[in-house]
Design a protein around this motif. Structure first.
Motif, PDB file in Angstrom:
ATOM      1  N   GLN A  94     132.432  -4.910  15.198  1.00  0.00           N
ATOM      2  CA  GLN A  94     131.027  -5.302  15.223  1.00  0.00           C
ATOM      3  C   GLN A  94     130.264  -4.680  16.390  1.00  0.00           C
ATOM      4  OE1 GLN A  94     131.244  -9.573  15.169  1.00  0.00           O
ATOM      5  NE2 GLN A  94     131.523  -9.667  12.946  1.00  0.00           N
ATOM      6  N   ALA A  95     130.973  -4.030  17.303  1.00  0.00           N
ATOM      7  CA  ALA A  95     130.323  -3.404  18.448  1.00  0.00           C
ATOM      8  C   ALA A  95     129.462  -2.234  17.973  1.00  0.00           C
ATOM      9  CB  ALA A  95     131.369  -2.921  19.440  1.00  0.00           C
ATOM     10  N   THR A  96     128.252  -2.166  18.490  1.00  0.00           N
ATOM     11  CA  THR A  96     127.338  -1.088  18.088  1.00  0.00           C
ATOM     12  C   THR A  96     127.127  -0.078  19.218  1.00  0.00           C
ATOM     13  OG1 THR A  96     125.492  -2.511  18.721  1.00  0.00           O
ATOM     14  CG2 THR A  96     126.101  -2.474  16.389  1.00  0.00           C
ATOM     15  N   ASP A  97     127.416  -0.472  20.441  1.00  0.00           N
ATOM     16  CA  ASP A  97     127.268   0.417  21.596  1.00  0.00           C
ATOM     17  C   ASP A  97     128.560   1.212  21.794  1.00  0.00           C
ATOM     18  OD1 ASP A  97     126.158   1.551  23.894  1.00  0.00           O
ATOM     19  OD2 ASP A  97     127.074   0.010  25.171  1.00  0.00           O
ATOM     20  N   LYS A  98     128.445   2.530  21.844  1.00  0.00           N
ATOM     21  CA  LYS A  98     129.642   3.370  21.921  1.00  0.00           C
ATOM     22  C   LYS A  98     130.418   3.165  23.223  1.00  0.00           C
ATOM     23  CE  LYS A  98     131.485   7.893  21.134  1.00  0.00           C
ATOM     24  NZ  LYS A  98     131.495   8.843  20.073  1.00  0.00           N
ATOM     25  N   THR A  99     129.738   3.021  24.347  1.00  0.00           N
ATOM     26  CA  THR A  99     130.443   2.868  25.626  1.00  0.00           C
ATOM     27  C   THR A  99     131.205   1.541  25.665  1.00  0.00           C
ATOM     28  OG1 THR A  99     128.427   1.968  26.626  1.00  0.00           O
ATOM     29  CG2 THR A  99     128.847   4.316  26.939  1.00  0.00           C
ATOM     30  N   GLU A 100     130.583   0.513  25.127  1.00  0.00           N
ATOM     31  CA  GLU A 100     131.241  -0.805  25.077  1.00  0.00           C
ATOM     32  C   GLU A 100     132.475  -0.749  24.170  1.00  0.00           C
ATOM     33  OE1 GLU A 100     130.325  -5.030  22.927  1.00  0.00           O
ATOM     34  OE2 GLU A 100     128.619  -3.982  23.834  1.00  0.00           O
ATOM     35  N   ALA A 101     132.305  -0.108  23.007  1.00  0.00           N
ATOM     36  CA  ALA A 101     133.405   0.001  22.048  1.00  0.00           C
ATOM     37  C   ALA A 101     134.531   0.861  22.606  1.00  0.00           C
ATOM     38  CB  ALA A 101     132.895   0.574  20.734  1.00  0.00           C
ATOM     39  N   ALA A 102     134.173   1.940  23.301  1.00  0.00           N
ATOM     40  CA  ALA A 102     135.182   2.833  23.881  1.00  0.00           C
ATOM     41  C   ALA A 102     135.977   2.119  24.968  1.00  0.00           C
ATOM     42  CB  ALA A 102     134.518   4.082  24.437  1.00  0.00           C
ATOM     43  N   ALA A 103     135.328   1.214  25.695  1.00  0.00           N
ATOM     44  CA  ALA A 103     136.028   0.455  26.729  1.00  0.00           C
ATOM     45  C   ALA A 103     136.952  -0.588  26.110  1.00  0.00           C
ATOM     46  CB  ALA A 103     135.017  -0.224  27.643  1.00  0.00           C
ATOM     47  N   LEU A 104     136.568  -1.108  24.952  1.00  0.00           N
ATOM     48  CA  LEU A 104     137.346  -2.153  24.284  1.00  0.00           C
ATOM     49  C   LEU A 104     138.551  -1.587  23.524  1.00  0.00           C
ATOM     50  CD1 LEU A 104     136.364  -5.101  24.415  1.00  0.00           C
ATOM     51  CD2 LEU A 104     135.643  -4.876  22.044  1.00  0.00           C
ATOM     52  N   LEU A 105     138.435  -0.338  23.066  1.00  0.00           N
ATOM     53  CA  LEU A 105     139.471   0.267  22.208  1.00  0.00           C
ATOM     54  C   LEU A 105     140.868   0.274  22.840  1.00  0.00           C
ATOM     55  CD1 LEU A 105     140.126   1.654  19.511  1.00  0.00           C
ATOM     56  CD2 LEU A 105     139.569   3.819  20.611  1.00  0.00           C
ATOM     57  N   PRO A 106     141.059   0.702  24.095  1.00  0.00           N
ATOM     58  CA  PRO A 106     142.422   0.703  24.659  1.00  0.00           C
ATOM     59  C   PRO A 106     143.031  -0.693  24.757  1.00  0.00           C
ATOM     60  CG  PRO A 106     140.927   1.968  26.051  1.00  0.00           C
ATOM     61  CD  PRO A 106     140.088   1.296  25.021  1.00  0.00           C
TER      62      PRO A 106
END
Length: 85
Positions: free
Chosen positions: A37-49
């Protein structure tokens, strides 16, 4: 119901383990949902790992299948890469 002491103990252990596994599986599902549901790429990239690590740990402990963890990680990575900066 089991009559042997060892079977009664085994039943207790299984129930305890089931609840433990259920908690971690549900936590991981919520993390995957939040990442999707994340729409911000930087937020999503931080959450992915963090999410990928959770999935790997679940697979290592046989809570989910290793291929399911791999498929989820792959789809989540594609999702994060597709997001607009």
């Amino acid at each position: 119901m089991a009559n042997h002491k060892s079977a009664i103990k085994r039943t207790r252990q299984i129930e305890k383990r089931r609840l433990h596994n259920r908690y971690f599986a549900k936590t991981a599902r919520n993390a995957v949902k939040a990442l999707r549901q994340a729409t911000d790429k930087t937020e999503a990239a931080a959450l992915l790992p963090k999410v990928a690590s959770m999935l790997d740990k679940l697979a290592k402990r046989h809570i989910i299948h290793k291929n399911k963890a791999s498929n989820l990680k792959s789809k989540l990575a594609k999702h994060v890469n597709k997001l607009a900066a």
